[in-house]
Design a protein around this motif. Structure first.
Motif, mmCIF file in Angstrom:
data_model
loop_
_atom_site.group_PDB
_atom_site.id
_atom_site.type_symbol
_atom_site.label_atom_id
_atom_site.label_comp_id
_atom_site.label_asym_id
_atom_site.label_seq_id
_atom_site.Cartn_x
_atom_site.Cartn_y
_atom_site.Cartn_z
ATOM 1 N N ALA A 1 -7.543 -4.303 1.154
ATOM 2 C CA ALA A 1 -8.664 -3.363 1.175
ATOM 3 C C ALA A 1 -8.228 -1.989 1.660
ATOM 4 C CB ALA A 1 -9.778 -3.906 2.058
ATOM 5 N N LEU A 2 -7.180 -1.952 2.487
ATOM 6 C CA LEU A 2 -6.687 -0.691 3.036
ATOM 7 C C LEU A 2 -5.547 -0.087 2.221
ATOM 8 C CD1 LEU A 2 -6.521 -1.736 6.815
ATOM 9 C CD2 LEU A 2 -8.237 -0.243 5.753
ATOM 10 N N LEU B 1 -7.755 -7.946 4.263
ATOM 11 C CA LEU B 1 -7.949 -6.671 4.940
ATOM 12 C C LEU B 1 -6.857 -5.688 4.537
ATOM 13 C CD1 LEU B 1 -9.294 -4.818 6.990
ATOM 14 C CD2 LEU B 1 -8.015 -5.989 8.804
ATOM 15 N N ALA B 2 -5.623 -6.163 4.465
ATOM 16 C CA ALA B 2 -4.515 -5.296 4.069
ATOM 17 C C ALA B 2 -4.727 -4.741 2.668
ATOM 18 C CB ALA B 2 -3.197 -6.077 4.136
ATOM 19 N N ARG C 1 -1.178 3.873 14.065
ATOM 20 C CA ARG C 1 -2.432 3.127 14.117
ATOM 21 C C ARG C 1 -2.117 1.635 14.149
ATOM 22 N NH1 ARG C 1 -2.937 7.192 10.251
ATOM 23 N NH2 ARG C 1 -4.668 8.660 10.594
ATOM 24 N N VAL D 1 -0.074 1.664 8.989
ATOM 25 C CA VAL D 1 -0.918 0.994 9.972
ATOM 26 C C VAL D 1 -0.399 -0.431 10.123
ATOM 27 C CG1 VAL D 1 -2.601 0.293 8.216
ATOM 28 C CG2 VAL D 1 -3.275 0.366 10.617
ATOM 29 N N THR E 1 -5.153 3.492 0.744
ATOM 30 C CA THR E 1 -5.144 4.626 1.676
ATOM 31 C C THR E 1 -3.998 4.561 2.671
ATOM 32 O OG1 THR E 1 -7.572 4.667 1.541
ATOM 33 C CG2 THR E 1 -6.563 5.923 3.329
ATOM 34 N N PHE E 2 -3.555 3.347 3.000
ATOM 35 C CA PHE E 2 -2.530 3.169 4.024
ATOM 36 C C PHE E 2 -1.387 2.289 3.513
ATOM 37 C CE2 PHE E 2 -6.516 3.770 6.379
ATOM 38 C CZ PHE E 2 -6.157 4.788 7.268
ATOM 39 N N VAL F 1 0.324 -0.715 4.765
ATOM 40 C CA VAL F 1 -0.081 -1.713 5.755
ATOM 41 C C VAL F 1 1.085 -2.654 6.056
ATOM 42 C CG1 VAL F 1 -1.761 -3.484 6.334
ATOM 43 C CG2 VAL F 1 -2.420 -1.598 4.827
ATOM 44 N N GLY G 1 0.795 -1.227 0.000
ATOM 45 C CA GLY G 1 0.000 0.000 0.000
ATOM 46 C C GLY G 1 0.821 1.267 0.000
#
Length: 242
Positions: A57-58, A54-55, A102, A38, A61-62, A64, A33
């Motif tokens: 999906a993020l 999940l990683a 985070r 995060v 934006t992040f 991960v 990412g």
């Protein structure tokens, strides 16, 4: 490009790295990412790859980070004095490398994240999913002696069944089975996974030894729910297991 192709493309962008914890143990991680960092810390009977979806999906934006906790995949082994402090130090090493403010943790890892947040001002936001905050120590750790004996004898399926019963994770149908049948089914599941798994896959068989340390962490942290009242980070805790 199809959804499957998009997922494959994103997975190909995942890289690996490692840090060294306080006691010199290597803690490996996956990274994917772009954007603020995060850290996603996996739970019991999991590895870094357990939260790949999940990683991804993020990842838009992040940045991960997915660490492997000790005894799994990219990371070094447990030591005899392993404790919640060790786990916090491992997480601190990843936080220092990533600059993450985070952190997400699930089950036992949610406890690790909360404990780290008590002393690490760099952690600004915490998501604790089903933190395993227990009040009754013996109910969830009395199985460890039998588990250790079965693992020492090479009876991995039997040890896994012992841990499932001990941690109260077995389904009602599984609990009604005669134990030999439960062990046979578990062994068949492991054999099937082993045949299909790539060489670097963290399988049930490879994860089995880590479960005794999860029990030890549960025992160490049982009854400590009050200590987390002073966590300064903004946080969300979902469904604590008390």
């Amino acid at each position: 490009m199809t959804t499957a192709q998009t997922s494959t493309a994103k997975t190909a962008e995942m890289t690996s790295g490692a840090v060294v914890s306080t006691d010199g143990t290597r803690i490996g991680y996956l990274r994917v990412g772009r954007g603020p960092a995060v850290v996603l810390l996996h739970g019991s009977n999991e590895s870094a790859r357990s939260h790949t979806q999940l990683a991804l999906a993020l990842a838009d934006t992040f940045t991960v980070y997915l660490p492997d906790r000790r005894g799994r995949g990219l990371s070094g082994p447990h030591r005899p004095d392993h404790s919640i402090r060790t786990e916090v130090e491992d997480l601190q090493a990843v936080l220092a490398e990533s600059g993450a403010q985070r952190v997400f943790g699930v089950s036992v890892s949610a406890l690790i994240v909360l404990q780290a947040a008590r002393t690490q001002p760099a952690i600004r936001q915490v998501a604790a999913y089903e933190p395993a905050l227990l009040m009754d120590t013996t109910r969830y750790t009395g199985w460890i002696g039998r588990f250790d004996q079965e693992m020492a004898q090479g009876k991995v399926a039997a040890a896994l069944v012992t841990s499932m019963y001990g941690l109260d994770l077995a389904s009602p149908a599984f609990k009604r089975m005669p134990r030999p049948q439960a062990e046979a089914l578990t062994n068949m599941a492991m054999d099937s996974e082993d045949k299909q798994a790539a060489s670097d896959t963290v399988t049930m068989r490879k994860l089995a030894p880590t479960l005794r340390w999860e029990g030890m962490l549960l025992a160490e942290m049982a009854g400590t729910i009050g200590t987390f009242a002073d966590v300064p980070a903004e946080g969300y805790a979902d469904d604590p297991l008390v």
